[in-house]
Design a protein around this motif. Structure first.
Motif, PDB file in Angstrom:
ATOM      1  N   LEU A  57       0.821  -1.211   0.000  1.00 47.03           N
ATOM      2  CA  LEU A  57       0.000   0.000   0.000  1.00 47.03           C
ATOM      3  C   LEU A  57       0.857   1.264   0.000  1.00 47.03           C
ATOM      4  O   LEU A  57       0.507   2.264  -0.642  1.00 47.03           O
ATOM      5  N   ILE A  58       1.979   1.226   0.705  1.00 49.75           N
ATOM      6  CA  ILE A  58       2.899   2.372   0.692  1.00 49.75           C
ATOM      7  C   ILE A  58       3.418   2.602  -0.725  1.00 49.75           C
ATOM      8  O   ILE A  58       3.525   3.747  -1.182  1.00 49.75           O
ATOM      9  N   HIS A  59       3.753   1.518  -1.430  1.00 51.85           N
ATOM     10  CA  HIS A  59       4.231   1.651  -2.807  1.00 51.85           C
ATOM     11  C   HIS A  59       3.168   2.304  -3.696  1.00 51.85           C
ATOM     12  O   HIS A  59       3.463   3.227  -4.466  1.00 51.85           O
ATOM     13  N   ALA A  60       1.929   1.836  -3.559  1.00 50.44           N
ATOM     14  CA  ALA A  60       0.845   2.409  -4.363  1.00 50.44           C
ATOM     15  C   ALA A  60       0.637   3.881  -4.030  1.00 50.44           C
ATOM     16  O   ALA A  60       0.463   4.724  -4.929  1.00 50.44           O
ATOM     17  N   SER A  61       0.679   4.208  -2.742  1.00 56.12           N
ATOM     18  CA  SER A  61       0.471   5.604  -2.342  1.00 56.12           C
ATOM     19  C   SER A  61       1.627   6.493  -2.786  1.00 56.12           C
ATOM     20  O   SER A  61       1.436   7.666  -3.114  1.00 56.12           O
ATOM     21  N   GLU A  62       2.834   5.935  -2.809  1.00 54.84           N
ATOM     22  CA  GLU A  62       3.996   6.710  -3.245  1.00 54.84           C
ATOM     23  C   GLU A  62       3.880   7.077  -4.722  1.00 54.84           C
ATOM     24  O   GLU A  62       4.189   8.211  -5.124  1.00 54.84           O
ATOM     25  N   LEU A  63       3.445   6.118  -5.548  1.00 60.24           N
ATOM     26  CA  LEU A  63       3.257   6.409  -6.975  1.00 60.24           C
ATOM     27  C   LEU A  63       2.243   7.532  -7.162  1.00 60.24           C
ATOM     28  O   LEU A  63       2.465   8.469  -7.945  1.00 60.24           O
ATOM     29  N   PHE A  83      -6.720   8.461  -6.029  1.00 56.43           N
ATOM     30  CA  PHE A  83      -6.281   7.194  -5.456  1.00 56.43           C
ATOM     31  C   PHE A  83      -7.493   6.295  -5.285  1.00 56.43           C
ATOM     32  O   PHE A  83      -8.420   6.629  -4.544  1.00 56.43           O
ATOM     33  N   ASP A  84      -7.511   5.158  -5.968  1.00 56.06           N
ATOM     34  CA  ASP A  84      -8.629   4.220  -5.923  1.00 56.06           C
ATOM     35  C   ASP A  84      -8.324   3.165  -4.858  1.00 56.06           C
ATOM     36  O   ASP A  84      -7.574   2.217  -5.098  1.00 56.06           O
ATOM     37  N   LEU A  85      -8.904   3.333  -3.669  1.00 57.31           N
ATOM     38  CA  LEU A  85      -8.608   2.436  -2.553  1.00 57.31           C
ATOM     39  C   LEU A  85      -9.025   1.000  -2.851  1.00 57.31           C
ATOM     40  O   LEU A  85      -8.300   0.047  -2.516  1.00 57.31           O
ATOM     41  N   THR A  86     -10.169   0.813  -3.495  1.00 58.08           N
ATOM     42  CA  THR A  86     -10.657  -0.536  -3.785  1.00 58.08           C
ATOM     43  C   THR A  86      -9.672  -1.301  -4.661  1.00 58.08           C
ATOM     44  O   THR A  86      -9.338  -2.459  -4.392  1.00 58.08           O
ATOM     45  N   THR A  87      -9.187  -0.634  -5.710  1.00 60.03           N
ATOM     46  CA  THR A  87      -8.228  -1.273  -6.607  1.00 60.03           C
ATOM     47  C   THR A  87      -6.896  -1.521  -5.907  1.00 60.03           C
ATOM     48  O   THR A  87      -6.270  -2.571  -6.080  1.00 60.03           O
ATOM     49  N   ALA A  88      -6.465  -0.554  -5.098  1.00 65.08           N
ATOM     50  CA  ALA A  88      -5.212  -0.708  -4.361  1.00 65.08           C
ATOM     51  C   ALA A  88      -5.286  -1.888  -3.396  1.00 65.08           C
ATOM     52  O   ALA A  88      -4.328  -2.667  -3.266  1.00 65.08           O
ATOM     53  N   MET A  89      -6.410  -2.028  -2.704  1.00 63.74           N
ATOM     54  CA  MET A  89      -6.580  -3.146  -1.775  1.00 63.74           C
ATOM     55  C   MET A  89      -6.608  -4.470  -2.528  1.00 63.74           C
ATOM     56  O   MET A  89      -6.042  -5.476  -2.061  1.00 63.74           O
ATOM     57  N   ALA A 198      -1.385   9.452   4.913  1.00 66.70           N
ATOM     58  CA  ALA A 198      -1.093  10.854   4.620  1.00 66.70           C
ATOM     59  C   ALA A 198      -0.842  11.068   3.134  1.00 66.70           C
ATOM     60  O   ALA A 198      -1.256  12.084   2.574  1.00 66.70           O
ATOM     61  N   ARG A 199      -0.165  10.135   2.491  1.00 67.95           N
ATOM     62  CA  ARG A 199       0.159  10.290   1.070  1.00 67.95           C
ATOM     63  C   ARG A 199      -1.072  10.268   0.181  1.00 67.95           C
ATOM     64  O   ARG A 199      -1.032  10.772  -0.936  1.00 67.95           O
ATOM     65  N   VAL A 200      -2.157   9.677   0.658  1.00 74.33           N
ATOM     66  CA  VAL A 200      -3.364   9.632  -0.172  1.00 74.33           C
ATOM     67  C   VAL A 200      -4.401  10.645   0.288  1.00 74.33           C
ATOM     68  O   VAL A 200      -5.575  10.557  -0.077  1.00 74.33           O
ATOM     69  N   GLY A 201      -3.966  11.619   1.100  1.00 72.94           N
ATOM     70  CA  GLY A 201      -4.819  12.759   1.404  1.00 72.94           C
ATOM     71  C   GLY A 201      -5.526  12.754   2.740  1.00 72.94           C
ATOM     72  O   GLY A 201      -6.321  13.660   3.009  1.00 72.94           O
TER      73      GLY A 201
END
Length: 271
Positions: A57-63, A83-89, A198-201
């Motif tokens: 998840l950190i990697h996804a949020s960093e991108l 940031f699409d949380l559903t897709t990230a999860m 924090a990275r995703v708002g």
């Protein structure tokens, strides 16, 4: 596997986390007959609800964060980036599943048998295995290894409810991002997952009882991490004690006590 059966093994391993599966693999490599019993998922806390999913998840949020904050400066832009949380999860879950399958493959290569369910000792050299469908087996063994791991502690007055007050397991399975988050504890998990949010708002504040975040680690490292977190907009409160949690209002109200006395912090969610 409804029904009652029995089997024998030289080594019974209860728990399929890092200690359990590594012990089982080594015993199998040494030529012993090994049976491993795991209640839920192979891999333990780190693989399923800790290091691996949090890093994913950190990697996804960093991108996402780099795209919206650094991209325009170097000519890379995306209109209406979100940031699409559903897709990230879902992607996080696929990473975890792949790693979990890797553990299963290593166990199989070492000749280890795996049962999913619970084991309970019934004697010095015997145990009862119970499967999720109600089936059971008697297991006779020569030696046993107990590697059952641990569960999160519950702090009186700050009990989780799975909705507004959550633990790391629940945070890693969120279906919707909160607008604000209070993190009670600035250890590794608190800092990592606070960083992700924090990275995703999400507005994040970390409250740590000790004089620094990452207690027990190098003070210089903790200072650098504090600076980085604050650069991302994370509030870092060290040497601050959580005194009371009020859940009665639309937002959680956390009373804390630090060098400047008592104050109240509010947020949608407490982790």
């Amino acid at each position: 596997m409804a029904g009652t059966y029995s089997r024998t093994t030289q080594v019974l391993v209860i728990g399929g986390g890092p200690a359990g599966y590594m012990a089982a693999i080594r015993a199998g490599q040494l030529g012993l007959k090994v049976l491993l019993v795991e209640r839920q998922f192979l891999g333990g806390e780190c693989l399923n609800r800790g290091c691996i999913p949090s890093k994913a998840l950190i990697h996804a949020s960093e991108l996402y964060h780099r795209l919206v904050t650094e991209g325009p400066e170097i000519g890379v832009s995306a209109e209406s980036a979100r940031f699409d949380l559903t897709t990230a999860m879902r992607w996080k879950d696929s990473v975890v599943a792949k790693e979990r399958q890797g553990v299963a493959t290593l166990l199989k290569a070492a000749g280890v048998s795996v049962l999913v369910g619970e084991a309970k000792f019934t004697g010095p050299k015997s145990a009862e295995f119970r499967a999720p469908d109600g089936g059971s087996e008697r297991i006779d063994f020569d030696s046993a290894i107990i590697a059952t791991g641990a569960v999160p502690i519950t702090i009186p007055g700050f009990e989780t409810d799975g909705k507004r007050v959550i633990n790391s397991w629940e945070l890693l399975s969120l279906t919707q991002l909160p607008k604000s988050l209070l993190v009670l504890g600035g250890g590794v998990s608190g800092c990592e997952l606070g960083e992700f949010m924090a990275r995703v708002g999400v507005s994040v504040t970390i409250v740590e009882l000790m004089p620094q975040i990452l207690p027990g680690l190098d003070a210089d490292l903790a200072r650098e991490l504090s600076k980085t977190l604050e650069k991302w907009g994370v509030g870092v409160r060290t040497a601050t004690k959580a005194v009371q949690l009020d859940r009665s209002g639309p937002a959680l109200a956390l009373t804390v006590e630090g060098a400047n006395g008592r104050e109240t912090l509010s947020a949608e969610t407490l982790f």
